[in-house]
Write a protein that holds these residues in place. Structure first.
Motif, PDB file in Angstrom:
ATOM      1  N   HIS A 247       0.203  68.713  94.643  1.00  0.00           N
ATOM      2  CA  HIS A 247       0.206  67.262  94.687  1.00  0.00           C
ATOM      3  C   HIS A 247       0.984  66.846  95.940  1.00  0.00           C
ATOM      4  N   LYS A 248       0.769  65.612  96.398  1.00  0.00           N
ATOM      5  CA  LYS A 248       1.390  65.174  97.646  1.00  0.00           C
ATOM      6  C   LYS A 248       1.928  63.754  97.512  1.00  0.00           C
ATOM      7  N   PHE A 249       3.117  63.572  98.030  1.00  0.00           N
ATOM      8  CA  PHE A 249       3.762  62.259  98.069  1.00  0.00           C
ATOM      9  C   PHE A 249       3.913  61.883  99.545  1.00  0.00           C
ATOM     10  N   ARG A 250       3.154  60.865  99.975  1.00  0.00           N
ATOM     11  CA  ARG A 250       3.078  60.488 101.383  1.00  0.00           C
ATOM     12  C   ARG A 250       3.837  59.186 101.635  1.00  0.00           C
ATOM     13  N   THR A 251       4.480  59.106 102.802  1.00  0.00           N
ATOM     14  CA  THR A 251       5.161  57.863 103.173  1.00  0.00           C
ATOM     15  C   THR A 251       4.968  57.588 104.662  1.00  0.00           C
ATOM     16  N   VAL A 252       5.161  56.320 105.032  1.00  0.00           N
ATOM     17  CA  VAL A 252       5.125  55.903 106.432  1.00  0.00           C
ATOM     18  C   VAL A 252       6.320  54.996 106.693  1.00  0.00           C
ATOM     19  N   TRP A 253       6.907  55.155 107.868  1.00  0.00           N
ATOM     20  CA  TRP A 253       7.972  54.257 108.334  1.00  0.00           C
ATOM     21  C   TRP A 253       7.715  53.941 109.789  1.00  0.00           C
ATOM     22  N   MET A 254       7.926  52.665 110.171  1.00  0.00           N
ATOM     23  CA  MET A 254       7.753  52.241 111.561  1.00  0.00           C
ATOM     24  C   MET A 254       8.911  51.346 111.970  1.00  0.00           C
TER      25      MET A 254
ATOM     26  N   LEU B 263      13.136  61.798  93.738  1.00  0.00           N
ATOM     27  CA  LEU B 263      12.890  61.830  95.180  1.00  0.00           C
ATOM     28  C   LEU B 263      12.311  60.468  95.513  1.00  0.00           C
ATOM     29  N   ALA B 264      13.090  59.673  96.225  1.00  0.00           N
ATOM     30  CA  ALA B 264      12.705  58.282  96.446  1.00  0.00           C
ATOM     31  C   ALA B 264      12.738  57.955  97.932  1.00  0.00           C
ATOM     32  N   PRO B 265      11.839  57.067  98.379  1.00  0.00           N
ATOM     33  CA  PRO B 265      11.863  56.635  99.770  1.00  0.00           C
ATOM     34  C   PRO B 265      12.963  55.619 100.025  1.00  0.00           C
ATOM     35  N   ASN B 266      13.442  55.584 101.245  1.00  0.00           N
ATOM     36  CA  ASN B 266      14.456  54.635 101.663  1.00  0.00           C
ATOM     37  C   ASN B 266      13.821  53.248 101.827  1.00  0.00           C
ATOM     38  N   ALA B 267      14.638  52.269 102.108  1.00  0.00           N
ATOM     39  CA  ALA B 267      14.143  50.916 102.361  1.00  0.00           C
ATOM     40  C   ALA B 267      13.191  50.932 103.551  1.00  0.00           C
ATOM     41  N   ASP B 268      12.091  50.212 103.429  1.00  0.00           N
ATOM     42  CA  ASP B 268      11.060  50.091 104.466  1.00  0.00           C
ATOM     43  C   ASP B 268      10.244  51.364 104.667  1.00  0.00           C
ATOM     44  N   VAL B 269      10.494  52.399 103.877  1.00  0.00           N
ATOM     45  CA  VAL B 269       9.656  53.599 103.886  1.00  0.00           C
ATOM     46  C   VAL B 269       8.606  53.396 102.798  1.00  0.00           C
ATOM     47  N   VAL B 270       7.339  53.296 103.196  1.00  0.00           N
ATOM     48  CA  VAL B 270       6.270  52.857 102.298  1.00  0.00           C
ATOM     49  C   VAL B 270       5.432  54.046 101.830  1.00  0.00           C
TER      50      VAL B 270
ATOM     51  N   VAL C 268       7.232  57.507 111.730  1.00  0.00           N
ATOM     52  CA  VAL C 268       7.410  58.799 111.067  1.00  0.00           C
ATOM     53  C   VAL C 268       6.555  58.812 109.798  1.00  0.00           C
ATOM     54  N   LEU C 269       5.631  59.757 109.725  1.00  0.00           N
ATOM     55  CA  LEU C 269       4.833  60.001 108.526  1.00  0.00           C
ATOM     56  C   LEU C 269       5.419  61.201 107.807  1.00  0.00           C
ATOM     57  N   SER C 270       5.584  61.111 106.498  1.00  0.00           N
ATOM     58  CA  SER C 270       6.062  62.259 105.724  1.00  0.00           C
ATOM     59  C   SER C 270       5.061  62.598 104.641  1.00  0.00           C
ATOM     60  N   LYS C 271       4.965  63.896 104.352  1.00  0.00           N
ATOM     61  CA  LYS C 271       4.101  64.358 103.266  1.00  0.00           C
ATOM     62  C   LYS C 271       4.839  65.458 102.515  1.00  0.00           C
ATOM     63  N   THR C 272       5.223  65.153 101.285  1.00  0.00           N
ATOM     64  CA  THR C 272       5.932  66.105 100.448  1.00  0.00           C
ATOM     65  C   THR C 272       4.945  66.786  99.509  1.00  0.00           C
TER      66      THR C 272
END
Length: 380
Positions: free
Chosen positions: A68-75, A47-54, A96-100
């Motif tokens: 456990h949680k995997f968090r990302t941010v994209w702007m 499970l990987a983030p896309n480009a520019d998704v940090v 968009v903030l994501s939390k898996t």
């Protein structure tokens, strides 16, 4: 067309098909699949983030039944968030903030088993060579991914639940209930129900200002984010990385607040306990929160001991007190309402009121030690 040219063309098409599409921001509506957003995708065993998704993490996270949680941010490009020392950053429309939410798979259990590991160890969660930037799907079980989307009218919460095959997460507007079993290092099993909140329940935590009545992010605050992160290309300070990426502006050169890591015994007991209460309780128990009528202020920066609960009687008596008289009694954790409510898993008594079906044993132990070490008394 020669055979070589045909094979080359087919390979080119296959390569294009495998290339991830750019992030798709939906200004309105609720797409039926998480993959419609192209933020994080299950691909090639990861499970990987896309480009520019940090990806990012917090010093002390909210307890959620040991998940456990995997968090990302994209702007969107060219529109950074604005730094704030106390509250959530001022994020631009389009964020968009994501939390898996996921669990490490319990050892020696079949892939389809309900058993998941009760552990804080994240060493095996991530794919080799990715730092902490891609989950290894052979080692973890994905449960849900929550999106917090900044639209013109404000923030909107959109929950997605992962399918059994771990290939897609589907929109779950009414939430879900997933039976699981926590398995500890001694192979002790504890059954519980993991509850995915419905859209309306998200407001129970994310409306942290009752006058404004708007959803807002809870984790992305300076004191929570002020730490290092293991990116694929090495460890770096998160706030500096966000600034370099163009995702954050206005970070001061010094005096950035930092909450402690609640689980690090090398850090002072008081700062660990205050960080734990801050992230788990202060979204409600603050001067602006929905529980402000209790007069409890559990933010880590609060300085009034009475409002912290020390020697303070509850505003409203009832079974939630467990016949105890004060929120916190220095040196006497078992006489303190705060600890009693943390220990409980009974609706109407337990705190926090939602987001857990189990008791956080280690969190309870931390707060017990903290109260036991408090000097003074509540005598007249």
């Amino acid at each position: 067309m020669t055979l070589f040219a045909a094979v080359s063309f087919a390979a080119l098409l296959a390569g294009c098909a495998r290339a991830p599409q750019p992030v798709h921001f939906f200004a309105e509506g609720k797409p039926p699949r998480l993959s419609d957003w192209h933020l994080v995708e299950a691909r090639d065993g990861r499970l990987a983030p896309n480009a520019d998704v940090v990806p990012y993490d917090l010093n002390t996270p909210l307890f959620s039944d040991y998940a456990h949680k995997f968090r990302t941010v994209w702007m969107p490009k060219g529109a950074p968030a604005k730094y704030d020392a106390e509250g959530p950053f001022d994020f631009p429309v389009g964020t968009v903030l994501s939390k898996t939410f996921y669990y490490p798979r319990a050892a020696n259990e079949a892939r389809a088993s309900k058993a998941v590991a009760r552990t804080y160890d994240t060493a095996d969660d991530f794919a080799a060579g990715s730092g902490n930037a891609a989950l290894d799907l052979s080692k973890v079980r994905l449960i849900e991914t929550r999106l917090l989307v900044r639209r013109e009218q404000g923030w909107e919460a959109i929950p997605y639940v992962w399918n059994a095959a771990q290939t897609e997460a589907e929109l779950a507007r009414t939430g879900d209930a997933i039976p699981l079993e926590l398995v500890d290092d001694q192979n002790q099993h504890e059954g519980f129900t993991y509850v995915v909140p419905n859209e309306n329940q998200c407001a129970g935590c994310h409306v942290a200002n009752v006058k404004a009545k708007r959803l807002e992010p809870l984790g992305p605050k300076a004191r929570h984010l002020n730490r290092e992160y293991a990116y694929a290309d090495g460890k770096r300070e998160q706030l500096a990385s966000w600034s370099e990426k163009g995702y954050l502006s206005g970070v001061p050169a010094a005096d950035v607040p930092r909450d402690a890591d609640w689980h690090d015994p090398a850090q002072p007991l008081d700062t660990r306990a205050r960080a734990y209460l801050d992230v788990n309780c202060s979204q409600c128990h603050s001067p602006t929160g929905p529980a402000n009528t209790t007069a409890l202020d559990l933010r880590s920066a609060a300085t009034d001991l009475r409002r912290l609960g020390v020697c303070k009687p509850p505003v409203a008596a009832g079974r939630g007190t467990g016949d105890r008289l004060l929120d916190i009694v220095p040196g006497k954790p078992d006489e303190s309402i705060l600890l009693y409510r943390m220990l409980s898993d009974e609706p109407g008594v337990m705190m926090p009121e939602m987001g857990r079906d189990t008791t956080h044993r280690e969190g309870v132990d931390l707060i017990r030690q903290w109260i036991a070490a408090m000097p003074g008394s509540c005598g007249a």
